[in-house]
Design a protein around this motif. Structure first.
Motif, PDB file in Angstrom:
ATOM      1  N   GLU A  25       0.840  -1.087   0.002  1.00  0.00           N
ATOM      2  CA  GLU A  25      -0.052   0.086   0.015  1.00  0.00           C
ATOM      3  C   GLU A  25       0.775   1.342  -0.141  1.00  0.00           C
ATOM      4  OE1 GLU A  25      -2.977   0.187   3.017  1.00  0.00           O
ATOM      5  OE2 GLU A  25      -3.936  -2.020   2.395  1.00  0.00           O
ATOM      6  N   TYR A  26       2.219   0.951  -0.082  1.00  0.00           N
ATOM      7  CA  TYR A  26       2.863   2.326  -0.012  1.00  0.00           C
ATOM      8  C   TYR A  26       4.305   1.998  -0.984  1.00  0.00           C
ATOM      9  CZ  TYR A  26       5.624   0.109   3.809  1.00  0.00           C
ATOM     10  OH  TYR A  26       6.306  -0.896   4.723  1.00  0.00           O
ATOM     11  N   GLU A  27       4.828   3.046  -1.556  1.00  0.00           N
ATOM     12  CA  GLU A  27       5.709   2.801  -2.435  1.00  0.00           C
ATOM     13  C   GLU A  27       7.357   3.356  -2.062  1.00  0.00           C
ATOM     14  OE1 GLU A  27       6.916   3.833  -7.268  1.00  0.00           O
ATOM     15  OE2 GLU A  27       5.490   5.367  -5.872  1.00  0.00           O
ATOM     16  N   ILE A  28       8.199   2.429  -1.982  1.00  0.00           N
ATOM     17  CA  ILE A  28       9.794   3.204  -1.738  1.00  0.00           C
ATOM     18  C   ILE A  28      10.472   3.402  -2.816  1.00  0.00           C
ATOM     19  CG2 ILE A  28      11.917   2.663  -0.112  1.00  0.00           C
ATOM     20  CD1 ILE A  28      10.015   0.750   1.476  1.00  0.00           C
ATOM     21  N   ILE A  29      10.894   4.805  -2.705  1.00  0.00           N
ATOM     22  CA  ILE A  29      11.790   5.001  -3.986  1.00  0.00           C
ATOM     23  C   ILE A  29      13.211   5.739  -3.389  1.00  0.00           C
ATOM     24  CG2 ILE A  29      12.100   6.812  -5.792  1.00  0.00           C
ATOM     25  CD1 ILE A  29       9.150   6.945  -5.829  1.00  0.00           C
ATOM     26  N   VAL A  30      14.247   5.147  -3.804  1.00  0.00           N
ATOM     27  CA  VAL A  30      15.708   5.327  -3.504  1.00  0.00           C
ATOM     28  C   VAL A  30      16.181   6.255  -4.581  1.00  0.00           C
ATOM     29  CG1 VAL A  30      18.098   4.687  -2.563  1.00  0.00           C
ATOM     30  CG2 VAL A  30      15.876   3.787  -1.545  1.00  0.00           C
ATOM     31  N   VAL A  31      16.742   7.487  -4.353  1.00  0.00           N
ATOM     32  CA  VAL A  31      17.467   8.323  -5.308  1.00  0.00           C
ATOM     33  C   VAL A  31      19.096   8.163  -5.162  1.00  0.00           C
ATOM     34  CG1 VAL A  31      17.450  10.397  -6.614  1.00  0.00           C
ATOM     35  CG2 VAL A  31      15.262   9.434  -5.635  1.00  0.00           C
ATOM     36  N   ASP A  32      19.809   7.443  -5.766  1.00  0.00           N
ATOM     37  CA  ASP A  32      21.245   7.329  -5.190  1.00  0.00           C
ATOM     38  C   ASP A  32      22.002   8.662  -5.977  1.00  0.00           C
ATOM     39  OD1 ASP A  32      23.532   5.740  -4.269  1.00  0.00           O
ATOM     40  OD2 ASP A  32      24.166   5.995  -6.281  1.00  0.00           O
ATOM     41  N   GLY A  33      22.797   9.023  -4.956  1.00  0.00           N
ATOM     42  CA  GLY A  33      23.426  10.270  -5.512  1.00  0.00           C
ATOM     43  C   GLY A  33      24.788  10.095  -6.220  1.00  0.00           C
ATOM     44  N   ASP A  41      11.037  -0.270  -4.027  1.00  0.00           N
ATOM     45  CA  ASP A  41      10.373  -0.568  -5.455  1.00  0.00           C
ATOM     46  C   ASP A  41      10.950   0.154  -6.660  1.00  0.00           C
ATOM     47  OD1 ASP A  41       7.957  -1.772  -4.236  1.00  0.00           O
ATOM     48  OD2 ASP A  41       7.765   0.188  -3.004  1.00  0.00           O
ATOM     49  N   MET A  42      11.826   1.133  -6.401  1.00  0.00           N
ATOM     50  CA  MET A  42      12.500   2.027  -7.611  1.00  0.00           C
ATOM     51  C   MET A  42      13.773   2.319  -6.897  1.00  0.00           C
ATOM     52  SD  MET A  42      11.127   5.067  -9.749  1.00  0.00           S
ATOM     53  CE  MET A  42       9.461   4.515  -9.721  1.00  0.00           C
ATOM     54  N   VAL A  43      14.779   2.454  -7.697  1.00  0.00           N
ATOM     55  CA  VAL A  43      16.213   2.867  -7.222  1.00  0.00           C
ATOM     56  C   VAL A  43      16.835   3.357  -8.603  1.00  0.00           C
ATOM     57  CG1 VAL A  43      18.543   2.517  -6.307  1.00  0.00           C
ATOM     58  CG2 VAL A  43      16.421   1.004  -5.647  1.00  0.00           C
ATOM     59  N   PHE A  44      17.314   4.357  -8.425  1.00  0.00           N
ATOM     60  CA  PHE A  44      17.886   5.294  -9.805  1.00  0.00           C
ATOM     61  C   PHE A  44      18.827   6.206  -9.474  1.00  0.00           C
ATOM     62  CE2 PHE A  44      14.055   7.646  -8.901  1.00  0.00           C
ATOM     63  CZ  PHE A  44      14.534   9.154  -9.303  1.00  0.00           C
ATOM     64  N   VAL A  45      19.765   6.675 -10.153  1.00  0.00           N
ATOM     65  CA  VAL A  45      20.792   7.508  -9.993  1.00  0.00           C
ATOM     66  C   VAL A  45      20.011   9.054 -10.169  1.00  0.00           C
ATOM     67  CG1 VAL A  45      23.132   8.665 -10.599  1.00  0.00           C
ATOM     68  CG2 VAL A  45      22.628   6.019 -10.514  1.00  0.00           C
ATOM     69  N   GLN A  46      20.287   9.968  -9.216  1.00  0.00           N
ATOM     70  CA  GLN A  46      19.687  11.132  -9.377  1.00  0.00           C
ATOM     71  C   GLN A  46      20.260  11.921 -10.560  1.00  0.00           C
ATOM     72  OE1 GLN A  46      21.635  12.786  -5.350  1.00  0.00           O
ATOM     73  NE2 GLN A  46      21.466  14.799  -6.856  1.00  0.00           N
ATOM     74  N   GLU A  47      19.217  12.883 -11.068  1.00  0.00           N
ATOM     75  CA  GLU A  47      19.687  13.550 -12.203  1.00  0.00           C
ATOM     76  C   GLU A  47      20.097  15.057 -11.961  1.00  0.00           C
ATOM     77  OE1 GLU A  47      16.270  12.763 -14.508  1.00  0.00           O
ATOM     78  OE2 GLU A  47      16.811  10.553 -15.134  1.00  0.00           O
ATOM     79  N   SER A  48      19.335  15.443 -10.991  1.00  0.00           N
ATOM     80  CA  SER A  48      19.606  17.057 -10.588  1.00  0.00           C
ATOM     81  C   SER A  48      20.346  17.306  -9.404  1.00  0.00           C
ATOM     82  CB  SER A  48      18.138  17.368  -9.897  1.00  0.00           C
ATOM     83  OG  SER A  48      16.979  17.249 -11.026  1.00  0.00           O
ATOM     84  N   ASP A  67      13.570  14.673  -7.977  1.00  0.00           N
ATOM     85  CA  ASP A  67      13.690  13.661  -8.896  1.00  0.00           C
ATOM     86  C   ASP A  67      12.717  12.383  -8.487  1.00  0.00           C
ATOM     87  OD1 ASP A  67      15.545  15.016 -10.402  1.00  0.00           O
ATOM     88  OD2 ASP A  67      17.278  13.821  -9.861  1.00  0.00           O
ATOM     89  N   GLY A  68      12.755  12.038  -7.251  1.00  0.00           N
ATOM     90  CA  GLY A  68      12.001  11.167  -6.739  1.00  0.00           C
ATOM     91  C   GLY A  68      10.491  11.325  -6.822  1.00  0.00           C
ATOM     92  N   PHE A  69       9.966  12.485  -6.563  1.00  0.00           N
ATOM     93  CA  PHE A  69       8.684  12.925  -6.511  1.00  0.00           C
ATOM     94  C   PHE A  69       8.354  12.909  -7.864  1.00  0.00           C
ATOM     95  CE2 PHE A  69      10.011  16.063  -2.826  1.00  0.00           C
ATOM     96  CZ  PHE A  69       9.657  15.016  -1.670  1.00  0.00           C
ATOM     97  N   LEU A  70       9.013  13.359  -9.122  1.00  0.00           N
ATOM     98  CA  LEU A  70       8.644  13.414 -10.231  1.00  0.00           C
ATOM     99  C   LEU A  70       8.231  11.734 -10.840  1.00  0.00           C
ATOM    100  CD1 LEU A  70      10.973  15.913 -11.844  1.00  0.00           C
ATOM    101  CD2 LEU A  70       8.505  16.212 -11.460  1.00  0.00           C
ATOM    102  N   ARG A  71       8.824  10.623 -10.365  1.00  0.00           N
ATOM    103  CA  ARG A  71       8.691   9.555 -10.445  1.00  0.00           C
ATOM    104  C   ARG A  71       7.741   8.846  -9.766  1.00  0.00           C
ATOM    105  NH1 ARG A  71      14.309   6.743 -12.991  1.00  0.00           N
ATOM    106  NH2 ARG A  71      15.218   8.460 -14.098  1.00  0.00           N
ATOM    107  N   ALA A  72       7.163   9.234  -8.527  1.00  0.00           N
ATOM    108  CA  ALA A  72       6.306   8.657  -7.663  1.00  0.00           C
ATOM    109  C   ALA A  72       4.994   8.376  -8.342  1.00  0.00           C
ATOM    110  CB  ALA A  72       6.120   9.573  -6.529  1.00  0.00           C
ATOM    111  N   ARG A  73       4.439   7.441  -8.100  1.00  0.00           N
ATOM    112  CA  ARG A  73       3.136   7.088  -8.647  1.00  0.00           C
ATOM    113  C   ARG A  73       1.912   7.354  -7.956  1.00  0.00           C
ATOM    114  NH1 ARG A  73       4.219   0.670  -9.556  1.00  0.00           N
ATOM    115  NH2 ARG A  73       4.968   0.815  -7.468  1.00  0.00           N
ATOM    116  N   SER A  74       2.191   7.755  -6.788  1.00  0.00           N
ATOM    117  CA  SER A  74       1.109   8.095  -5.615  1.00  0.00           C
ATOM    118  C   SER A  74       0.806   9.627  -5.835  1.00  0.00           C
ATOM    119  CB  SER A  74       1.299   7.654  -4.329  1.00  0.00           C
ATOM    120  OG  SER A  74       1.717   6.323  -4.272  1.00  0.00           O
ATOM    121  N   ASN A  75      -0.379  10.138  -5.257  1.00  0.00           N
ATOM    122  CA  ASN A  75      -0.508  11.796  -5.100  1.00  0.00           C
ATOM    123  C   ASN A  75      -0.220  12.153  -3.868  1.00  0.00           C
ATOM    124  OD1 ASN A  75      -1.491  14.085  -6.113  1.00  0.00           O
ATOM    125  ND2 ASN A  75      -3.272  13.855  -4.823  1.00  0.00           N
TER     126      ASN A  75
END
Length: 240
Positions: free
Chosen positions: A31-39, A54-61, A70-78
């Motif tokens: 019922e919740y999503e975890i997003i890790v943005v690696d620097g 649920d999602m891991v990616f290297v930051q762009e900003s 970066d994480g907010f923009l990829r988040a699936r929830s409101n």
């Protein structure tokens, strides 16, 4: 229900405990999503995060603020929330984050901190932090919305422009703009364990000086940087 964004940089020694706490909450994990943005870590941070998130990616900003964005923009929830890779959320933190935004007029909610290592000096630090948080919330003079413990209504956050890319002060500055979007709410049940290692290693007053120095420079500084700062655990004071 909600997406939790965690910026991380070289946190292999701490991110596992953070993600384990997030993975065992009072509401079902699906019922919740975890997003890790690696620097761009050069340790095992990314690999550890893949075991839990649920999602891991290297930051762009740039900077920590950019990683959160970066994480907010990829988040699936409101509904979106953010904490730190060296923090430990309470077992009911996600539940209270969601509940704090149940009123559609509330666009930002935030909570207090507790010390992870409960020695006397950390308790005093937490008392000071929470005093500032509560005073600002009740007086409405400011909102001390720490990046380790804040939740947003995503549509309002995007409309406000998300975090400003700063070295320090971004987590307070965002509240100024979010107040124009709707209500800002202090949620005392949203509790997060805070790691005071920066204050131990570099000194409490020196760290505050650095923070204010950066803020007075407009939030950007070449002299001090928290985004790429290296910590040395073997010299961190452990007061019993």
């Amino acid at each position: 229900m909600i997406s939790v964004v965690i910026p991380a940089y070289n946190e292999e020694k701490r991110i596992k405990r953070s993600l384990e706490a997030l993975s065992h909450q009072t509401i079902p994990r699906d019922e919740y999503e975890i997003i890790v943005v690696d620097g761009g870590s050069h340790d095992k941070t990314y690999d550890i995060a893949e075991d839990y998130a649920d999602m891991v990616f290297v930051q762009e900003s740039e900077r920590v603020a950019g990683a959160r964005n970066d994480g907010f923009l990829r988040a699936r929830s409101n509904l979106v929330a953010t904490t730190d890779a060296d923090s430990i959320v309470a077992p009911d933190w996600v539940e209270h984050a969601v509940r704090s935004l149940s009123d559609p007029r509330v666009v930002l909610s935030f909570g207090p901190v507790t010390p992870i290592e409960k020695n006397d000096i950390n308790k005093r630090y937490a008392l000071l932090f929470n005093g500032l948080i509560k005073f600002g919330a009740h007086s409405k003079l400011y909102y001390y919305t720490l990046g380790c413990n804040t939740a947003f209504r995503k549509d309002a956050l995007l409309k406000a422009g998300m975090y400003r890319i700063m070295d320090a002060g971004d987590d307070l500055e965002i509240a100024v703009r979010m107040r124009k979007m709707g209500k800002v709410k202090f949620a005392p049940d949203m509790k997060v364990g805070f790691d005071f290692r920066r204050y131990h290693e570099f000194g409490f007053w020196n760290t505050l000086y650095e923070w204010y120095y950066i803020v007075l420079q407009g939030g950007i500084s070449d002299k001090y940087s928290y985004t790429r700062r290296e910590y040395h655990d073997d010299v961190i004071m452990q007061e019993k």
